[in-house]
Design an enzyme around this catalytic site. Structure first.
Site, PDB file in Angstrom:
ATOM      1  CD  GLU A 150       5.572  -6.385   5.710  1.00  0.00           C
ATOM      2  OE1 GLU A 150       4.390  -6.165   5.931  1.00  0.00           O
ATOM      3  OE2 GLU A 150       6.386  -5.119   5.978  1.00  0.00           O
ATOM      4  CD  GLU A 308       2.131  -6.774   8.578  1.00  0.00           C
ATOM      5  OE1 GLU A 308       2.217  -5.745   8.306  1.00  0.00           O
ATOM      6  OE2 GLU A 308       3.071  -6.991   9.250  1.00  0.00           O
TER       7      GLU A 308
END
Length: 661
Positions: A150, A308
């Site tokens: 991320e 995710e």
């Protein structure tokens, strides 16, 4: 290098064995097998464990984990482990820490405490990546590299002196001379002219509104710097183990705007995305649908990985709502319907300690005697049953244009209305088209648009030269083009396109506005058709277009609200307000019908029908009932979920079907 392909839909998530004693690992792998898990991400936040002191590596535990996973037939997406530097790095190099616009240093104690431009951080990250690549690049369990994690999630915009110097280098490369920068930034306004490069700074906190083009360029620079973090590690992986594909997980969600993922995509072998539902958002499945279609657009139509999502509640929203029975399966299949060839989660086993201990996992705190675990096992079985869709794509004829640069520019300060939010109109259009049963691609304005019969341009405030001409060419050959308010207003420097609004699209649409007349908060405006608009109106005249609807009250009563101009065999439409859901859906139906694009005869709000198509012509319809009541949809074929042949799909509340048509 080619992207990974599985003859199935991958299933699994982040596995963090370093949080648990070794005696738990055998149980983890046994339960993964029971659930059908076949792909896990390992090592994301393990830098401090792998390198407890500079240059000293401890890998014995990771050797053991990878060997165990391989023996169980579970593949690994191995992280470079650089997502969050260890405390020793910032202690030795405090200049590597990120700084906010007001000068506040962000210290270790959370995660991602680094400046993206820091040469020290990049040097140490590359060294760790090299160790990982040399040790594990040929490990039989490793099928994919996962760079960082991320990137930009908590440190996307850094205003420190290191970033300032890097920003100046970026600007030199972009503009060449200070004269060109001064012109682009409009520095004649407010005495901002720069005489030396060292005078140029990031848009730090200022007494009044910062220069808008300075802010826009800093967004562009910051996105590029974050991509540089990825490229720094990718270069090492390509050198040491070039046969293993590489990815990093994007965050295409409503609240994440800092990274221009269209400009990142070519650097990834396979696009990956993280997505979390916003619990407080009504009909949050609609935002999921838009984001997933956008991910497929970023991937240029190729399959992608859902890296995710949450099995139930997250920990970071003000009120973290658990998924209801059946929602885990329905949400997961919504991603698969839009191109996800793997469904992964954060994380495998719920943590006992730390900031995310209340974030749900595949294996919850309650263990296997829980509804959630039974749904996790069910999801694994369903993903196996629909595995034949892996590798397929879409053949949609409707496109919605989207651009992160336009998002950044649209939501700068000193604008006509704070209520103009870039994604709002794009998501509303996407929702209306979805209710009509129309497949949608969300693509960049520079992408090839020739295959589309409908192109919607929602609130595309910033537009480069040439798009209007391309859209006109599409319309001339028969396409329908719909443009909405506050589009085409400025060029790439955020300079207003003079001569009247909507600037770049004025000639295409055959309209001209002389003044914006935005609505007050909660104000509504009525149209002659009976529709209600909010947010926006403008003093518009139809110079070469047919007026289809008009304002009956508000700031410009009698003025055009909806127009259409004949362009060759097609049309260019303009909508000058934000319509409520029903009239917007009716308008979209008119546009779609004019283009000859097939749609459902009756809208099914809350029931999605999404199709994937293989190169050999096989088609699958994903039918997802998000409503609290049963639904029947006219889709026939073989349902891969139940194994039954169907002529109409009848679903209970919250039910799903995947039909090979």
């Amino acid at each position: 290098m080619t992207s990974p392909r599985w003859p199935r839909i991958g299933y699994g998530g982040d596995y963090n064995p370093e949080q648990w004693p070794r005696e738990v690992w055998d149980e983890d792998i046994r339960l993964m097998t029971e659930a059908g898990v076949d792909l896990v991400t390992v090592g994301v936040f393990s830098w401090a464990r792998l390198e407890p002191r500079p240059g000293e590596y401890d890998t014995e535990w990771l050797d053991d984990v990878l060997d165990r996973l391989h023996a169980a037939g579970i593949s690994v997406d191995l992280a470079t482990a650089t997502a969050s530097p260890p405390p020793w790095l910032s202690r030795a190099h405090p200049e590597s820490l990120p700084v906010t616009a007001d000068g506040t240093t962000l210290w270790p104690g959370g995660r991602q405490a680094y400046c993206p431009s820091s040469p020290v951080f990049r040097e140490r990250a590359a060294a760790l990546t090299r160790m990982m690549a040399e040790r594990y690049g040929s490990h039989p369990a490793v099928v994919l590299w996962h760079v960082s994690n991320e990137i930009g999630c908590h440190n996307a915009l850094c205003y420190c002196d290191v970033s300032a110097a890097a920003f100046r280098d970026w600007l030199r490369a972009r503009y060449g001379t200070l004269e060109a920068l001064n012109d682009a930034w409009g520095t004649a306004f407010w005495s901002q002219h720069y005489a030396e490069w060292d005078e140029v700074l990031p848009p730090r906190s200022a007494p009044a509104f910062p220069n808008p083009t300075q802010q826009l360029d800093f967004r562009r620079f910051s996105s590029d710097e974050l991509l540089g973090v990825y490229r720094n590690e990718r270069a090492v992986l390509d050198e040491v183990c070039p046969d293993v594909p590489v990815t990093t997980n994007f965050m295409v969600m409503a609240h994440t705007k800092e990274m221009d993922y269209f400009s990142w995509a070519d650097d990834l072998d396979v696009v990956s995305n993280d997505h979390y539902l916003e619990a407080a958002r009504p009909e949050n499945h609609r935002e999921l649908a838009f984001s997933s279609d956008l991910v497929r657009g970023v991937a240029r139509g190729e399959p992608w990985i859902l890296m995710e999502q949450s099995s139930s509640a997250v920990n970071w929203q003000p009120r973290n709502v658990a998924k209801r029975p059946g929602e885990l399966l329905r949400v997961s299949l919504s991603h698969v319907a839009r191109g996800a060839d793997a469904v992964l989660f954060f994380q495998w086993r719920a943590s006992r300690a730390g900031a995310e201990k209340y974030h749900s996992a595949l294996l919850p705190h309650a263990g296997t005697d829980s509804r959630l675990w039974r749904e996790v096992v069910e999801l694994g079985a369903v993903l196996r049953s629909v595995g034949e869709v892996a590798g397929s794509g879409a053949d949609n004829r409707v496109a919605v244009l989207y651009d992160w640069n336009a998002w950044w520019a649209c939501e700068l300060d000193s604008h006509p209305s704070v209520d103009v939010r870039y994604r709002a109109m794009a998501e509303a259009v996407h929702a209306g088209l979805s209710d009509l049963g129309v497949g949608i691609d969300v693509v960049h304005p520079d992408h090839d648009l020739e295959s589309y019969d409908v192109v919607v341009v929602p609130t595309l405030y910033l537009v480069g030269d040439g798009l209007a001409e391309r859209l006109e060419a599409l319309a001339r050959r028969g396409a329908q083009v719909l443009v909405t308010y506050f589009s085409g207003i400025v060029d790439e420097h955020d300079h207003v396109r003079l001569g009247g609004y909507p600037g770049a699209f004025r000639d295409l649409l055959g309209v001209r506005a002389t003044e914006f007349t935005p609505l007050l908060e909660a104000q509504e405006v009525r149209l002659g058709s009976g529709a209600t608009g909010t947010v926006w109106a403008e003093d518009l005249e139809a110079t070469d277009a047919e007026v289809l609807d008009h304002f009956t009250d508000g700031p410009v009563p009698g003025g055009p609200a909806l127009t259409r101009r004949a362009v060759g065999d097609g049309h260019a439409w303009y909508l000058a307000t934000f319509l409520d859901a029903d009239p917007l859906r009716d308008l979209l139906a008119r546009v779609v019908d004019a283009a000859g694009v097939a749609r459902a005869e009756e809208p099914h709000p809350g029931v999605e029908v999404v199709r994937r198509v293989a190169e050999d012509g096989r088609r699958w319809a994903f039918v997802l009932n998000h409503r609290d009541e049963p639904a029947t949809v006219a889709v026939s074929g073989h349902d891969l979920v139940t194994g039954a042949d169907v002529t109409d799909v009848s679903l209970p509340a919250g039910g799903v079907a995947v039909v090979r048509e």
